[in-house]
Design a protein around this motif. Structure first.
Motif, PDB file in Angstrom:
ATOM      1  N   ASP A 127       0.813  -1.222   0.000  1.00 10.01           N
ATOM      2  CA  ASP A 127       0.000   0.000   0.000  1.00 10.01           C
ATOM      3  C   ASP A 127       0.848   1.274   0.000  1.00 10.01           C
ATOM      4  O   ASP A 127       0.310   2.376   0.015  1.00 10.01           O
ATOM      5  CB  ASP A 127      -0.943   0.010   1.201  1.00 10.01           C
ATOM      6  CG  ASP A 127      -0.206  -0.201   2.513  1.00 10.01           C
ATOM      7  OD1 ASP A 127       1.031  -0.066   2.512  1.00 10.01           O
ATOM      8  OD2 ASP A 127      -0.865  -0.509   3.519  1.00 10.01           O
TER       9      ASP A 127
ATOM     10  N   ASP B  28       3.995  -1.949   4.128  1.00 12.75           N
ATOM     11  CA  ASP B  28       2.631  -2.423   3.936  1.00 12.75           C
ATOM     12  C   ASP B  28       2.104  -2.902   5.283  1.00 12.75           C
ATOM     13  O   ASP B  28       2.756  -3.717   5.972  1.00 12.75           O
ATOM     14  CB  ASP B  28       2.588  -3.562   2.920  1.00 12.75           C
ATOM     15  CG  ASP B  28       1.163  -4.015   2.663  1.00 12.75           C
ATOM     16  OD1 ASP B  28       0.499  -3.389   1.828  1.00 12.75           O
ATOM     17  OD2 ASP B  28       0.721  -4.976   3.308  1.00 12.75           O
TER      18      ASP B  28
ATOM     19  N   ARG C  63      -4.924  -7.958  -0.589  1.00 14.49           N
ATOM     20  CA  ARG C  63      -4.107  -7.131  -1.479  1.00 14.49           C
ATOM     21  C   ARG C  63      -4.399  -7.387  -2.957  1.00 14.49           C
ATOM     22  O   ARG C  63      -3.649  -6.967  -3.821  1.00 14.49           O
ATOM     23  CB  ARG C  63      -2.616  -7.373  -1.194  1.00 14.49           C
ATOM     24  CG  ARG C  63      -2.135  -6.734   0.110  1.00 14.49           C
ATOM     25  CD  ARG C  63      -2.225  -5.230   0.010  1.00 14.49           C
ATOM     26  NE  ARG C  63      -1.891  -4.554   1.264  1.00 14.49           N
ATOM     27  CZ  ARG C  63      -2.768  -4.224   2.180  1.00 14.49           C
ATOM     28  NH1 ARG C  63      -4.050  -4.517   2.001  1.00 14.49           N
ATOM     29  NH2 ARG C  63      -2.399  -3.599   3.278  1.00 14.49           N
TER      30      ARG C  63
END
Length: 687
Positions: free
Chosen positions: A221, A226, A263
């Motif tokens: 991200d 992340d 994800r």
């Protein structure tokens, strides 16, 4: 009590005979007490003086061991006195001269720090600054100085009277740190920009770092971290929770579809897990290499489908070829060849059986209302026949007696000699009266075959795009080789191709060796060997590498028998690399390879060397040449990995490696490794 004391008492009694005896005795005892106290004080002073001298000597030795210099800056007089060391050419230096040796970029900050101590704001300070070690007024010689300063106060006050500074030259240390930082940055760049996803986990399975490719594969991200993967333990994630044993992590490889809904990951990944252990064999880190093979898998499936289609087309083509042979045997179809020089056509039954020969003038009489361009071709072929042709004409049968007329299709292609000169034509003549429909079918199937061929070409083009630069060079020169007629040009191209192959092979081997080195996987496997015999065989192979006409290959084998135990493959690899480098840089003189037994560090060992009369190596490069990716000449082929590999092999054997070289005088690369000699027999000295 001393004789001198007794004399004093008697004298006192005699002098004061008119004073009472008791008073004289007391005075004498008081004097004696003062004398004893004075001796005690003298002894204490001497003892403290000895302790001070001893402490001074200890401090001097400590300063000497630490390679430091001690100076004192007098605040009142404004000069700097060198108390210990040799950093200044003279014992005394003015503050202005001292300031002149400070680097301009750091002078203001250093002076500010000293002013704070002079003002009594700080009593101790430690910092680095650059110092000009040149006192001859020539080119500045900048080095890094480590400074530790303390303030010396005036006795009984808080007023600074001087500053005592301990100075240490840490130029080499700082330069080494800079080189290490530069090397670390290079490794970070390699890690960050690798085409394979890389990440490191702690021994507990927590994510430590991931490169850009790994972040892209796992859809992080952010560019640096992340939230999901940072909290997910490796041992709890699929498929590691089923394949990994927390108590005994072992290396494994797998390829599977990875699905991480959090994800949006639904890809096929090739995963390689490698445990990294410390010197005690305990798990320190876990390295993970991941490659997204989703597109490759799709290409593989498509390629497999294309192969099936191509195989089907090939089977159909073979079938149509059989039909073609059958048609040529059973139908009015002939192959023909035309010679423009003697102006004759030769018809063949099949492809090589001569059936009939007619002249250009005669063949024209068989045609009914032939097209004008066909008539012109047979009349003046050199002028009008410039490209392949196809004609359908009504004609009298050429191969059998018949009163009827047939429709013949005449196809032809030009034929050229080795010089590109037009010499004739080749083609087919056939009766198409009853085969028009078959012809259309054949044309459709031919088009399908062409489409399959084009698909195959596209596939091969996509695969060729992935081939690396050395392979492109090899393929390119191989294609050019077919169009070259000169033997010298061909030999030169073959040499270039061979060099690229050799370079590619060495590159792959070097990378594999370096990878093993980084993973501490290099193995030295000693075995019993006769060094003399092994050296002779190696020398024969190395002699073939020396192809310069002005360079002589020499060998020095001083023993008939030298039995010992070592890893001959690794040792030969080092010697071969020495000779390979010598061949690159030596164009006149000789290249000499030899060895001998030599004792070092109270231990018997094998000393081997490679001496050349080549370009030589500057002295400032003698150490750097053994580092990775270092090349003295970027225009000479090589990876810059050979000598670092040699150094790693020799050090793995417990030996030493080095060189002796001067620019323009050649170089001598050598190594020494300890060996246990079982048997040795020297060659007789020639008389």
């Amino acid at each position: 009590m001393t004789t001198y004391a007794y004399l004093l008492i008697i004298s006192a009694v005699w002098t004061f005979q008119f004073i009472p005896t008791l008073l004289c005795v007391l005075i004498a005892l008081a004097f004696l007490g003062m004398l004893v106290q004075n001796r005690i004080v003298v002894r204490r002073v001497r003892k403290r003086l000895d302790e001070t001298n001893f402490t001074g000597k200890m401090m001097e030795q400590a300063v000497q061991i630490s390679a430091s210099n001690v100076v004192r800056f007098s605040i009142r007089d404004g000069y700097i006195e060198q108390l210990y060391g040799d950093i200044f050419p003279e014992r005394i230096m003015s503050s202005e001269e001292w300031k002149a040796h400070l680097h301009p970029d750091e002078s203001e900050e250093v002076i500010r720090r000293f002013r704070r101590m002079i003002a009594g704001k700080v009593m101790r300070d430690e910092f680095f600054y650059r110092w000009n070690f040149d006192f001859n007024g020539e080119q500045p010689l900048w080095g890094y100085m480590h400074n530790v300063s303390v303030v010396e106060l005036q006795p009984g006050t808080n007023v600074p009277q001087s500053i005592i500074s301990t100075l240490r030259d840490e130029t080499e240390l700082r330069e080494q740190e800079l080189r290490e930082e530069e090397l670390t940055d290079k490794y970070k760049q390699v890690f960050e920009h690798s085409i394979i996803g890389l990440s490191f986990y702690s021994s507990d399975g927590l994510l430590l770092d991931a490169n850009k490719e790994m972040r892209d594969i796992c859809h992080f991200d952010s560019d640096t971290w992340d939230e999901y993967f940072s909290t997910m333990n490796l041992f709890d994630a699929m498929p590691f929770n089923e394949l990994l044993d927390r108590s005994n992590v072992e290396e494994f490889w797998c390829c599977a579809q990875s699905i991480v809904p959090e994800r949006g990951l639904h890809d096929y990944l090739e995963i390689h897990l490698h445990p990294i252990r410390d010197d005690e064999g305990e798990l320190a880190y876990i390295a993970l290499a991941v490659r997204n093979v989703t597109e490759e898998r799709q290409m593989y499936l498509q390629a497999k489908l294309n192969d099936i289609q191509i195989q089907k087309v090939n089977e159909e083509i073979m079938h149509y070829e059989e039909e073609l042979h059958y048609m040529m045997d059973t139908c009015d179809m002939r192959a023909w060849r035309a010679s423009f020089k003697d102006r004759k056509l030769r018809f063949f039954k099949g492809l090589d059986t001569l059936e009939k020969e007619v002249s250009f003038e005669e063949i024209v009489t068989h045609f009914v209302n032939p097209p004008e361009d066909l008539v012109n071709i047979f009349a003046d072929p050199y002028t009008y026949y410039t490209h392949p042709t196809s004609h359908v004409v009504e004609a009298i049968p050429v191969f059998h007696q018949s009163d009827g007329m047939v429709w013949d299709q005449i196809n032809s292609i030009p034929v050229y000699d080795d010089n590109g000169q037009l010499t004739g034509a080749f083609g087919l003549i056939r009766n198409i009266s009853s085969m028009m429909e078959k012809q259309e079918q054949l044309k459709r199937e031919t088009e399908r075959a062409n489409d399959s061929g084009r698909q195959k070409s596209v596939f091969l083009a996509n695969m060729t795009h992935e081939i690396r630069t050395p392979l492109n060079a090899i393929v390119g020169f191989t294609d050019l080789l077919q169009a070259i007629d000169s033997p010298d040009d061909k030999r030169e191209m073959i040499r270039v191709i061979h060099n690229n192959c050799d370079m590619l092979l060495r590159l792959i081997n070097d990378i594999l060796v370096i990878s093993n080195m980084d993973a501490n996987a290099m193995e030295i496997i000693p075995h019993d060997i006769d060094v003399s015999q092994s050296f002779e065989e190696l020398a024969k192979t190395l002699a073939q590498r020396v192809q310069e006409p002005g360079v002589e290959f020499q060998k020095d084998n001083p023993y008939e028998v030298l039995l010992t135990r070592l890893d001959s493959d690794r040792i030969n690899q080092v010697i071969t690399n020495f000779v390979t480098n010598a061949v690159k840089y030596t164009h006149q003189g000789h290249i000499r390879v030899g060895y001998r037994l030599e004792e070092r560090h109270d231990q018997q060992g094998l000393y081997a060397y490679c001496e050349d009369t080549g370009a030589g190596i500057p002295k400032d490069k003698h150490t750097a040449i053994f580092e990775r990716f270092v090349k003295l000449n970027d225009y000479v082929q090589g990876t810059g990995l050979g000598l670092p590999i040699c150094k790693a092999i020799v050090e793995k054997c417990g030996g030493e490696i080095g060189l002796e070289s001067e620019v323009g005088q050649g170089s001598t690369f050598w190594f020494w490794i300890p060996v246990d000699v079982r048997e040795v027999k020297e060659k007789p000295v020639a008389s």
